[in-house]
Design an enzyme around this catalytic site. Structure first.
Site, PDB file in Angstrom:
ATOM      1  N   GLU A 146     -23.417  28.822  69.781  1.00 38.54           N
ATOM      2  CA  GLU A 146     -23.548  27.738  70.761  1.00 38.54           C
ATOM      3  C   GLU A 146     -24.960  27.140  70.719  1.00 38.54           C
ATOM      4  OE1 GLU A 146     -23.034  27.339  75.641  1.00 38.54           O
ATOM      5  OE2 GLU A 146     -23.114  29.312  74.692  1.00 38.54           O
ATOM      6  N   LYS A 204     -17.771  21.483  75.758  1.00 41.52           N
ATOM      7  CA  LYS A 204     -17.568  22.675  76.597  1.00 41.52           C
ATOM      8  C   LYS A 204     -17.012  22.267  77.960  1.00 41.52           C
ATOM      9  CE  LYS A 204     -20.248  26.738  78.115  1.00 41.52           C
ATOM     10  NZ  LYS A 204     -21.601  27.373  78.015  1.00 41.52           N
ATOM     11  N   CYS A 263     -18.334  29.440  74.463  1.00 42.24           N
ATOM     12  CA  CYS A 263     -18.831  30.471  75.379  1.00 42.24           C
ATOM     13  C   CYS A 263     -17.994  30.612  76.642  1.00 42.24           C
ATOM     14  CB  CYS A 263     -20.298  30.223  75.700  1.00 42.24           C
ATOM     15  SG  CYS A 263     -21.176  31.725  76.222  1.00 42.24           S
TER      16      CYS A 263
END
Length: 554
Positions: free
Chosen positions: A58, A125, A161
Site C-alpha cells: 500500500e 481504497k 489494507c
C-alpha cells in the site's frame, strides 16, 4: 506454447499463474527513490522468479504513512512523474502498485494495475481507517467501485489494507467473478497482530471461496514498525505460504487449477516466540530510524541497570559495534556492581565505552545553588540534577559527533512519570518507550539465549535509579508485576479506576497509579518517540489533553 504453461509444480500440475509479493522497505516522501525500488524489484521478480504478477505494498510510492506530505502542492506532479517512469519500463509481467490517486478533485488511497506500458485498471481504497495510529480520513476520500482484472485467464480482484477487515470489498469482488484477491497492505506491527491477521484471512477466504494474497510493507517509520509477514490463503481458508516477518524479500507463490486458482503450498516457517518477535521489531525500528534519518552513530547512558543494558543490546544488534557508544556516568550513589556490570556488557559487545563522573559538575552546581537552597531539605531536586547532568553530557557527545542519543526509559516509567525532563528523557529516540518493565526482563532473558551479553545480576537485582542511598523502584510503586497489569487496564484498555479495583487490585494502588498517569501527560508530550509494539502506545494512538478536569474514578 508459452514458457509459463510448460512449468509444473512439485505434484506435476501445470502452473496457471505466478505471483511475487514484493515485501520491501520504502522511505516516506522519497517518491523517486521508491519508484526506483519498485522498478528494480519488478525486474528481479521477472528475471529470478518468472513472475506473472508483482504486487507491491500500500502507498509504496510515497511510503506509509505520508501524513501531511499528501497536502503538498507538488504531490500530483511527483506521482505523475513516477507513473511515467514505471510505464516506460519494458516489463513483461503485470504490476500492482500502491499510490495516492486524485480524481474529481478528491484524493484516494489507491492502486494501479500496469501492463505493457499502460494503466489497465485503478482501484480506490473503500475504507480509509481513522483509529489508533491511522488518520486517513484527514487526507483520503472513500472509494466505492470494485476492481476485477483478468491476468492470464484468471480473474483477480484488488483490495487495499483495511478493505479486507471490513465487509463489502472482498464480497463484491468475489461476486464479480474474482477467484484471487490481491490485498495491498501497510499494516503496522503490534503484539499478536499476525495471529489476528491470519484469523481474518482464513475467514474471508473460506466465506468467499477465493484465494487471498496478503502483501505487507516491512520497515520502521518513526514510531511504527511494519513487520511484513506477507502470506497466502487458499479458497478453503488454509494458509499455504507465509513470508518471514521483519525482513525484505521477493516471495513467489504459484497458483494452479482452473476452478479455484489454488496456491501451491510451501513449507511452514518456524513459529517465533513472543519475545523473539518483539525483539525483532525493536531492532528493525532502531535500525531504520537511525539509517533513514542519516545518523552516523548512536550514544546512550549505560547505568548498570536492566533498561540501559537491553537498549544497548538492541542498538548493537541493529547497527553493529562501530556505530554504538555507551557512556557510564557514575555518582557517589552508583554501586560498584553497576560499574562492573556496565563495563562487562560493553566489553562483551565490543562497543566504544567511556566513564565520565558527574561528581565534579554536581558539586559545582550545588555550590552555585547554595544560597537559594539554604535551609531546605534535599529531595527530588538533587536527584533530578544528577539525571540532567547526565543528559547534558550525552547531548554534548551527540552534537560533537553527530550521534543520535538513545534514551532508555520503559513504558511503565513513562506511564507514571518516573523519568526526568531534560535528564534521562533527553535524547532523540526511546527504544523501550512501549515496552513495560516486566517485558524488559523477559526480553533481556531472551537476548541472553542468543548470546550471553547482559550480566545475570543486572536481570536479577532489584531495579533502582541509584539517585539516593539504598534506593529501589518499588519503594514508591507497587511491584512491577502488579503495576504493569494496572497500566495495561488503564492505558491500553481504557478501564476506569473503579473498574480496575473491581478486578481485584488494591484501591490505594490503583488510585495512586492512575493519578500518576494522568498528571504526567505533560512529560510524555515532551518525550522522544519510540518503537510502538502494543495496540496502544504513548504516541499517535493515545491523545489526552494535558490540561483537563476529568475525574479519576470513572
Amino acid at each position: 506454447m508459452s514458457l509459463q504453461s510448460t512449468v509444473q509444480d512439485a505434484a506435476g500440475s501445470p502452473i496457471k499463474l505466478r505471483v511475487v509479493m514484493a515485501q520491501l522497505d520504502f522511505l516516506v516522501g522519497d517518491i523517486p527513490g521508491n519508484t526506483k525500488t519498485v522498478i528494480e524489484a519488478a525486474h528481479r521478480a521477472e528475471e529470478e522468479h518468472k513472475a506473472d504478477i508483482v504486487v507491491f505494498p500500500e502507498l509504496c510510492l510515497t511510503g506509509y504513512p505520508p501524513e501531511d506530505l499528501l497536502l503538498r502542492p507538488s504531490l500530483d506532479l511527483r506521482i505523475r512523474t513516477a507513473l511515467e517512469a514505471l510505464l516506460a519500463e519494458p516489463f513483461a509481467s503485470t504490476l500492482v502498485v500502491g499510490l495516492p490517486l486524485r480524481e474529481g478533485g478528491l484524493l484516494y488511497n489507491g492502486a494501479v494495475v500496469l501492463k505493457e506500458g499502460q494503466v489497465v485498471s485503478r482501484y480506490f481504497k473503500q475504507f480509509p481507517p481513522n483509529y489508533q495510529v491511522f488518520d486517513e480520513k484527514r487526507y483520503f476520500a472513500a472509494g466505492h467501485q470494485t476492481c476485477v482484472v483478468e491476468v492470464k485467464g484468471v480473474s483477480v480482484g484488488l483490495t487495499v489494507c483495511e478493505d479486507i477487515w471490513s465487509d463489502g470489498p472482498v464480497e463484491a469482488a468475489a461476486a464479480a467473478g474474482a477467484r484471487l484477491i490481491l490485498n495491498l497492505n501497510a499494516s503496522p506491527y503490534d503484539i499478536d497482530k499476525q495471529a489476528r491477521r491470519k484469523a481474518l484471512l482464513e475467514r474471508k477466504a473460506r466465506a468467499n471461496q477465493v484465494s487471498i494474497v496478503y502483501a505487507n510493507l516491512v520497515g520502521g517509520q518513526d514510531e511504527l514498525v511494519f513487520d511484513g509477514g506477507s502470506m497466502v490463503f487458499d479458497h478453503s481458508g488454509v494458509l499455504t505460504m507465509e513470508a518471514p516477518q521483519f525482513s525484505e524479500g521477493l516471495y513467489p507463490v504459484d497458483f494452479v487449477s482452473e476452478l479455484h486458482c489454488q496456491p501451491v503450498s510451501q513449507p511452514p516457517l518456524p513459529e517465533p516466540s513472543l519475545e523473539q518477535n518483539i525483539y525483532s521489531a525493536l531492532v528493525l525500528g532502531v535500525r531504520d530510524y537511525v539509517n533513514k534519518n542519516g545518523f552516523k552513530s548512536t550514544v546512550l547512558g549505560l547505568s548498570g541497570g536492566i533498561d540501559s543494558a537491553l537498549t544497548l543490546a538492541i542498538a548493537f544488534d541493529a547497527l553493529g559495534p562501530e556505530r554504538v557508544r555507551a557512556v557510564m556516568m557514575p555518582f557517589r550513589y552508583t554501586s560498584s556492581m553497576s560499574l562492573e556490570d556496565a563495563e562487562a556488557e560493553a566489553v562483551a559487545l565490543g562497543v566504544q565505552y567511556d566513564v565520565f563522573s558527574i561528581e565534579p559538575m554536581y558539586d559545582t552546581f550545588m555550590a552555585a545553588l547554595a544560597g537559594p537552597f539554604e535551609g531546605t531539605t534535599p529531595d527530588t531536586t538533587e536527584e533530578n540534577l544528577q539525571a540532567r547532568l547526565r543528559g547534558v553530557l550525552l547531548m554534548a557527545l551527540s552534537n560533537k559527533f553527530g550521534s543520535l542519543v538513545l534514551t532508555t526509559g520503559n513504558k511503565s516509567e513513562m506511564a507514571v512519570g518516573y523519568s526526568t525532563l531534560y535528564g534521562d528523557m533527553a535524547g532523540g529516540f526511546d527504544v523501550l518507550k512501549d515496552v513495560p518493565k516486566t517485558l524488559v526482563f523477559r526480553l533481556s532473558n531472551y537476548r541472553n539465549t542468543v548470546s550471553p551479553v547482559i550480566p545475570e545480576r543486572v536481570i536479577t537485582r532489584p531495579p533502582s535509579a541509584e539517585l539516593a542511598p539504598d534506593q529501589k523502584d518499588e519503594d514508591s510503586l507497587p511491584g512491577y508485576d502488579v503495576l504493569d497489569q494496572i497500566l495495561n487496564l488503564y492505558v491500553e484498555r481504557d478501564f476506569s479506576a473503579d473498574a480496575i479495583i473491581a478486578e481485584g487490585f488494591d484501591r490505594e494502588d490503583v488510585l495512586r497509579v492512575t493519578r500518576l498517569v494522568d498528571i504526567n501527560e505533560y512529560k510524555r508530550r515532551q518525550a522522544p518517540i519510540g518503537v510502538r509494539i502494543t495496540e496502544r502506545g504513548f504516541g499517535k494512538d493515545r491523545r489526552y489533553p494535558i490540561t483537563n478536569g476529568w475525574k479519576i474514578g470513572n
